[in-house]
Design a protein around this motif. Structure first.
Motif, PDB file in Angstrom:
ATOM      1  N   ASP A   7       0.834  -1.198   0.000  1.00  0.00           N
ATOM      2  CA  ASP A   7       0.000   0.000   0.000  1.00  0.00           C
ATOM      3  C   ASP A   7       0.873   1.253   0.000  1.00  0.00           C
ATOM      4  O   ASP A   7       0.571   2.234  -0.693  1.00  0.00           O
ATOM      5  CB  ASP A   7      -0.923   0.011   1.227  1.00  0.00           C
ATOM      6  CG  ASP A   7      -1.784   1.258   1.286  1.00  0.00           C
ATOM      7  OD1 ASP A   7      -2.720   1.363   0.482  1.00  0.00           O
ATOM      8  OD2 ASP A   7      -1.512   2.141   2.140  1.00  0.00           O
ATOM      9  N   PHE A   8       1.954   1.231   0.771  1.00  0.00           N
ATOM     10  CA  PHE A   8       2.913   2.333   0.782  1.00  0.00           C
ATOM     11  C   PHE A   8       3.431   2.600  -0.629  1.00  0.00           C
ATOM     12  O   PHE A   8       3.469   3.754  -1.087  1.00  0.00           O
ATOM     13  CB  PHE A   8       4.065   1.966   1.729  1.00  0.00           C
ATOM     14  CG  PHE A   8       5.289   2.823   1.609  1.00  0.00           C
ATOM     15  CD1 PHE A   8       5.375   4.048   2.258  1.00  0.00           C
ATOM     16  CD2 PHE A   8       6.370   2.399   0.847  1.00  0.00           C
ATOM     17  CE1 PHE A   8       6.516   4.833   2.146  1.00  0.00           C
ATOM     18  CE2 PHE A   8       7.514   3.174   0.734  1.00  0.00           C
ATOM     19  CZ  PHE A   8       7.585   4.399   1.388  1.00  0.00           C
ATOM     20  N   GLN A   9       3.805   1.541  -1.330  1.00  0.00           N
ATOM     21  CA  GLN A   9       4.301   1.672  -2.705  1.00  0.00           C
ATOM     22  C   GLN A   9       3.217   2.237  -3.625  1.00  0.00           C
ATOM     23  O   GLN A   9       3.475   3.122  -4.444  1.00  0.00           O
ATOM     24  CB  GLN A   9       4.770   0.311  -3.216  1.00  0.00           C
ATOM     25  CG  GLN A   9       5.326   0.325  -4.625  1.00  0.00           C
ATOM     26  CD  GLN A   9       5.626  -1.076  -5.149  1.00  0.00           C
ATOM     27  OE1 GLN A   9       5.021  -2.065  -4.699  1.00  0.00           O
ATOM     28  NE2 GLN A   9       6.569  -1.187  -6.075  1.00  0.00           N
ATOM     29  N   ASN A  21       1.048   5.596  -7.403  1.00  0.00           N
ATOM     30  CA  ASN A  21      -0.235   5.877  -8.054  1.00  0.00           C
ATOM     31  C   ASN A  21      -0.825   7.233  -7.681  1.00  0.00           C
ATOM     32  O   ASN A  21      -1.711   7.728  -8.386  1.00  0.00           O
ATOM     33  CB  ASN A  21      -1.254   4.788  -7.710  1.00  0.00           C
ATOM     34  CG  ASN A  21      -0.780   3.414  -8.133  1.00  0.00           C
ATOM     35  OD1 ASN A  21       0.080   3.283  -8.998  1.00  0.00           O
ATOM     36  ND2 ASN A  21      -1.321   2.372  -7.507  1.00  0.00           N
ATOM     37  N   GLU A  22      -0.369   7.810  -6.583  1.00  0.00           N
ATOM     38  CA  GLU A  22      -0.933   9.092  -6.154  1.00  0.00           C
ATOM     39  C   GLU A  22       0.111  10.211  -6.160  1.00  0.00           C
ATOM     40  O   GLU A  22      -0.015  11.175  -6.902  1.00  0.00           O
ATOM     41  CB  GLU A  22      -1.579   8.932  -4.766  1.00  0.00           C
ATOM     42  CG  GLU A  22      -2.770   7.971  -4.797  1.00  0.00           C
ATOM     43  CD  GLU A  22      -3.384   7.709  -3.430  1.00  0.00           C
ATOM     44  OE1 GLU A  22      -3.333   8.601  -2.561  1.00  0.00           O
ATOM     45  OE2 GLU A  22      -3.913   6.597  -3.209  1.00  0.00           O
ATOM     46  N   LEU A  23       1.145  10.061  -5.364  1.00  0.00           N
ATOM     47  CA  LEU A  23       2.139  11.142  -5.292  1.00  0.00           C
ATOM     48  C   LEU A  23       2.860  11.328  -6.624  1.00  0.00           C
ATOM     49  O   LEU A  23       3.045  12.459  -7.092  1.00  0.00           O
ATOM     50  CB  LEU A  23       3.140  10.855  -4.171  1.00  0.00           C
ATOM     51  CG  LEU A  23       2.581  10.910  -2.749  1.00  0.00           C
ATOM     52  CD1 LEU A  23       3.648  10.515  -1.739  1.00  0.00           C
ATOM     53  CD2 LEU A  23       2.017  12.298  -2.415  1.00  0.00           C
ATOM     54  N   ASP A  45       9.552  -2.546  -7.184  1.00  0.00           N
ATOM     55  CA  ASP A  45       9.194  -3.759  -6.449  1.00  0.00           C
ATOM     56  C   ASP A  45      10.368  -4.297  -5.631  1.00  0.00           C
ATOM     57  O   ASP A  45      10.178  -4.821  -4.528  1.00  0.00           O
ATOM     58  CB  ASP A  45       8.726  -4.851  -7.426  1.00  0.00           C
ATOM     59  CG  ASP A  45       7.393  -4.521  -8.071  1.00  0.00           C
ATOM     60  OD1 ASP A  45       6.703  -3.612  -7.572  1.00  0.00           O
ATOM     61  OD2 ASP A  45       7.051  -5.168  -9.079  1.00  0.00           O
ATOM     62  N   GLU A  46      11.581  -4.166  -6.172  1.00  0.00           N
ATOM     63  CA  GLU A  46      12.759  -4.698  -5.474  1.00  0.00           C
ATOM     64  C   GLU A  46      12.979  -4.002  -4.127  1.00  0.00           C
ATOM     65  O   GLU A  46      13.374  -4.633  -3.141  1.00  0.00           O
ATOM     66  CB  GLU A  46      14.024  -4.525  -6.344  1.00  0.00           C
ATOM     67  CG  GLU A  46      14.008  -5.316  -7.657  1.00  0.00           C
ATOM     68  CD  GLU A  46      13.187  -4.641  -8.737  1.00  0.00           C
ATOM     69  OE1 GLU A  46      12.868  -4.786  -9.556  1.00  0.00           O
ATOM     70  OE2 GLU A  46      12.789  -3.864  -8.797  1.00  0.00           O
ATOM     71  N   GLU A  47      12.698  -2.686  -4.083  1.00  0.00           N
ATOM     72  CA  GLU A  47      12.857  -1.944  -2.829  1.00  0.00           C
ATOM     73  C   GLU A  47      11.855  -2.409  -1.782  1.00  0.00           C
ATOM     74  O   GLU A  47      12.172  -2.494  -0.590  1.00  0.00           O
ATOM     75  CB  GLU A  47      12.677  -0.447  -3.079  1.00  0.00           C
ATOM     76  CG  GLU A  47      13.687   0.169  -4.025  1.00  0.00           C
ATOM     77  CD  GLU A  47      13.368   1.619  -4.322  1.00  0.00           C
ATOM     78  OE1 GLU A  47      13.678   2.469  -3.472  1.00  0.00           O
ATOM     79  OE2 GLU A  47      12.789   1.895  -5.397  1.00  0.00           O
ATOM     80  N   ILE A  48      10.651  -2.719  -2.234  1.00  0.00           N
ATOM     81  CA  ILE A  48       9.612  -3.194  -1.309  1.00  0.00           C
ATOM     82  C   ILE A  48       9.928  -4.604  -0.838  1.00  0.00           C
ATOM     83  O   ILE A  48       9.719  -4.949   0.333  1.00  0.00           O
ATOM     84  CB  ILE A  48       8.228  -3.145  -1.999  1.00  0.00           C
ATOM     85  CG1 ILE A  48       7.868  -1.688  -2.320  1.00  0.00           C
ATOM     86  CG2 ILE A  48       7.164  -3.792  -1.137  1.00  0.00           C
ATOM     87  CD1 ILE A  48       7.828  -0.758  -1.128  1.00  0.00           C
ATOM     88  N   GLN A  49      10.456  -5.417  -1.726  1.00  0.00           N
ATOM     89  CA  GLN A  49      10.782  -6.791  -1.350  1.00  0.00           C
ATOM     90  C   GLN A  49      11.839  -6.822  -0.254  1.00  0.00           C
ATOM     91  O   GLN A  49      11.810  -7.698   0.620  1.00  0.00           O
ATOM     92  CB  GLN A  49      11.260  -7.575  -2.574  1.00  0.00           C
ATOM     93  CG  GLN A  49      11.341  -9.085  -2.343  1.00  0.00           C
ATOM     94  CD  GLN A  49      10.000  -9.681  -1.939  1.00  0.00           C
ATOM     95  OE1 GLN A  49       8.974  -9.427  -2.571  1.00  0.00           O
ATOM     96  NE2 GLN A  49       9.998 -10.462  -0.856  1.00  0.00           N
ATOM     97  N   VAL A  50      12.770  -5.881  -0.289  1.00  0.00           N
ATOM     98  CA  VAL A  50      13.790  -5.800   0.770  1.00  0.00           C
ATOM     99  C   VAL A  50      13.120  -5.614   2.131  1.00  0.00           C
ATOM    100  O   VAL A  50      13.501  -6.254   3.125  1.00  0.00           O
ATOM    101  CB  VAL A  50      14.768  -4.634   0.493  1.00  0.00           C
ATOM    102  CG1 VAL A  50      15.649  -4.358   1.720  1.00  0.00           C
ATOM    103  CG2 VAL A  50      15.640  -4.944  -0.713  1.00  0.00           C
TER     104      VAL A  50
END
Length: 685
Positions: free
Chosen positions: A380-382, A387-389, A548-553
């Motif tokens: 959701d953070f991603q 999608n918004e900022l 996606d890679e940053e979120i996976q970390v």
């Protein structure tokens, strides 16, 4: 929109036994900061006050565990917490600490005034005592079963499951948090604030007087406590860490942390006033001042019952205008836990996402736990960012600035005649400040953040509909008007985004070259926010896409924490009763190999195996189907108890037992020989 008014805004004092995490930020500090920044932007006299809460039992427990002094603990975490707040743009006018002399003096004076006026009850009664530790068990030095909800891990002052406030002696089956022993009782003297005397007044003031403007969760909790009946509450404790009780006969006693901590708001204000050369008293004693406490729901009893009763007893202080308490924020479906490291720590977030303070501020605000517990997820953070900022806010600003530089070398063009669409768009822009103000002033920060994004959507839609990149070829004069209108929206965004996205607002002001030239109230009053012929700067990306890679970390980091907790919390079965050597020699354990494996019909756990144990090939039924697929274990080396009496399971005779153990994630694992060359039938001894 507010007329000029004096406000004292407080945010719950963070406890200095660990860093601050996103739950703290979402529940207290970001909403309070949005409110304070908004009020400053609308011309009010505002102080935003906080500080570190450095007394109480958890500090001493942490110090004992780490083998250091309580002062070492609070010094360490005060520095970490203060820096985290500064890095995230939390705009405190003063951030103090309860170990400061000004606080010790203020809390002592407050206590002595109530003591001298006979506002306390002095009683000697039995308190829980740990004989081995040779000390009384105040508050969180004792755990037991909550008398209200049955939670077996309730603390001595409050149950974190149901939120009930109680005394340590109310617990069922209490145990010392120091030694684990069952405590005895011992007589000691303490001073009590007779809350029962304030029960009628509290009901009239809050439940009846604020029924239309306070949050329902706050009113509900307060009414529940009042309906249960208030009892005198001890304001002193038997401890060696805290503010000494300033009366004779109180050796070895300190002020109860929940008596001294809220006074920290007052002492922090005094510290600010002394530094700024101002008078602190109007911010706490003038009836025209509005006092607002921002807290989490676990602190409602202290800010809505105990502290107001203290202020009422003292007599010269104002009472809070509102206590907009939030619910809790969970993390990836589980309750945030500092002890289990199940959290996103602010200082670690900035290491992984440098210069993305506003992204977290926005994501937490858009998903704020205002009326119920909410869940923070990295996905959701991603999505909020991308999608918004990025796609809405950042995209609009980038297009406006790029086109202005491309067509006019960054100089805002003179508009021509406005079309109906232009006028309607400018009228909508003018309405946004009052809409956002209304949401903020009703403490609906999530709603306000979405109205902010709707203003950016208005800009995007206007550009998409007017298509200046196409019209420029056939009607360049029309494009001047379109870009002028779009730039007014951009200027408006730079103002109303500041409470939510302060770092972005500063960056956007730099891009537009306006630097605080526009006030909040200007948006719906002045004809133009940014003038023709004004030179703007070059385009910069306000927000960057998060991959996606940053979120996976981050997800991997949480998974590692979860597995570490499972290992740490795994209960090891106690040793079975002692057997003799002759008993062990009766066991015939041999190496074997699984030749075939099929599921046993109509069962979840059972596999039917054919196992070569050297002596023969035999059938064994084993409850391992939830951990292994049949096809994956063909050829698996195993150890088998071969002389176990046969047993019929689901109509199949099982002739032995496969030896297994558990893994940290709850799966089964084979006990197998380290060397693959060990032959079937070899004995294990």
């Amino acid at each position: 929109m507010s007329n000029s008014q004096r406000y004292t805004i407080t945010a719950a004092l963070p406890y200095t036994n660990g860093p601050v995490h996103i739950g703290h930020l979402a529940g207290v500090y970001v909403p309070a900061d949005i409110y304070a920044r908004y009020l400053r932007n609308t011309g009010n006299d505002v102080i935003y006050i906080c500080g570190s809460d450095e007394h109480g039992v958890p500090i001493t427990i942490k110090a004992k565990k780490e083998g250091v002094s309580p002062q070492d603990i609070v010094d360490k975490y005060h520095a970490i917490i203060k820096k985290s707040f500064q890095d995230f743009g939390i705009s405190f006018d003063n951030y103090s600490r309860t170990s400061a002399k000004v606080h010790h003096d203020t809390a002592s004076e407050f206590f002595k005034k109530l003591y001298n006026e006979g506002k306390f009850i002095e009683e000697s009664n039995e308190q829980l005592y740990d004989e081995e530790a040779n000390q009384f068990l105040a508050d969180r030095f004792v755990v037991g079963t909550c008398p209200k909800c049955g939670n077996e891990e309730s603390y001595g002052d409050q149950c974190e499951k149901c939120g009930t406030s109680h005394n340590a002696t109310d617990l069922i089956n209490p145990k010392s948090a120091i030694t684990g022993n069952v405590p005895t009782t011992k007589v000691t003297k303490h001073w009590y604030l007779p809350l029962d005397k304030y029960e009628k007044w509290l009901r009239e003031w809050i439940v009846e007087g604020h029924k239309n403007d306070w949050k329902t969760n706050v009113l509900g909790q307060v009414k529940s406590w009042l309906d249960d009946g208030l009892k005198p509450r001890a304001v002193t404790r038997d401890l060696d860490w805290g503010i000494p009780v300033p009366v004779e006969g109180a050796d070895g006693k300190v002020l109860y942390v929940w008596f001294d901590a809220p006074i920290g708001y007052i002492s922090s204000t005094k510290e600010w006033a002394a530094r700024e050369g101002k008078d602190w008293e109007p911010y706490w004693k003038d009836e025209k001042t509005k006092l607002i406490h921002f807290i989490g729901k676990d602190n409602i009893v202290f800010h809505c019952i105990i502290f107001p009763a203290m202020l009422k007893a003292e007599g010269s202080y104002i009472l809070p205008e509102n206590v907009p308490a939030n619910e809790f924020l969970n993390l990836e479906g589980n309750k945030i836990s500092t002890s289990k490291n199940w959290a996103v720590w602010l200082h670690e977030y900035l290491e992984d996402f440098p210069d993305k303070q506003d992204v977290l501020r926005y994501a937490l605000t858009a998903n704020a736990p205002e009326t119920k517990d909410n869940d923070f997820t990295w996905k959701d953070f991603q999505a909020r960012n991308n999608n918004e900022l990025v796609a809405i806010f950042g995209n609009f600003i980038n297009r406006v600035v790029v086109l202005t530089n491309k067509y006019y070398d960054g100089i805002i063009p003179e508009p021509n005649e406005f079309s109906d669409v232009d006028n309607e768009t400018l009228e909508k822009l003018q309405k946004f400040p009052s809409v956002i103000s209304s949401s903020i002033e009703r403490y609906r920060f999530r709603e306000a953040s979405q109205e902010l994004m709707n203003l950016a959507r208005l800009g995007n839609k206007y550009l998409a509909d007017e298509e200046p990149w196409k019209v420029i070829k056939e009607n360049p004069e029309r494009v001047k008007t379109v870009m002028y209108v779009a730039l007014q929206i951009a200027a408006g965004l730079s103002v109303v985004c500041e409470p939510f996205l302060p770092f972005t607002a500063t960056k956007l002001e730099g891009i537009l070259n306006i630097y605080k030239n526009i006030a909040w109230d200007d948006i719906d009053k002045v004809e133009e926010l940014i003038a023709s012929n004004h030179q703007i700067g070059k385009a910069e990306l306000l927000f960057a896409k998060i991959e996606d890679e940053e979120i996976q970390v981050q997800l991997d980091k949480l998974e590692a924490t979860k597995q570490a907790n499972e290992v740490e919390n795994k209960v090891v079965e106690p040793q079975k009763e002692t057997i003799q050597f002759d008993d062990f020699t009766k066991l015939d354990i041999r190496v074997g190999t699984i030749l075939e494996a099929v599921k046993v019909p109509k069962t979840k756990k059972l596999l039917q195996l054919k196992v070569d144990v050297g002596l023969d090939i035999r059938t064994i039924v084993s409850g391992i189907a939830e951990s292994f697929k049949p096809e994956d274990i063909i050829g698996q080396k195993v150890t088998v108890l071969v002389n176990l009496a046969p047993r019929v399971l689901k109509g199949i005779e099982s002739q032995g037992m496969i030896l297994m153990t558990d893994t940290p994630d709850g799966k089964l694992a084979f006990i197998e020989p380290e060397n693959d060359s060990v032959n079937n039938g070899e004995q294990v001894s």
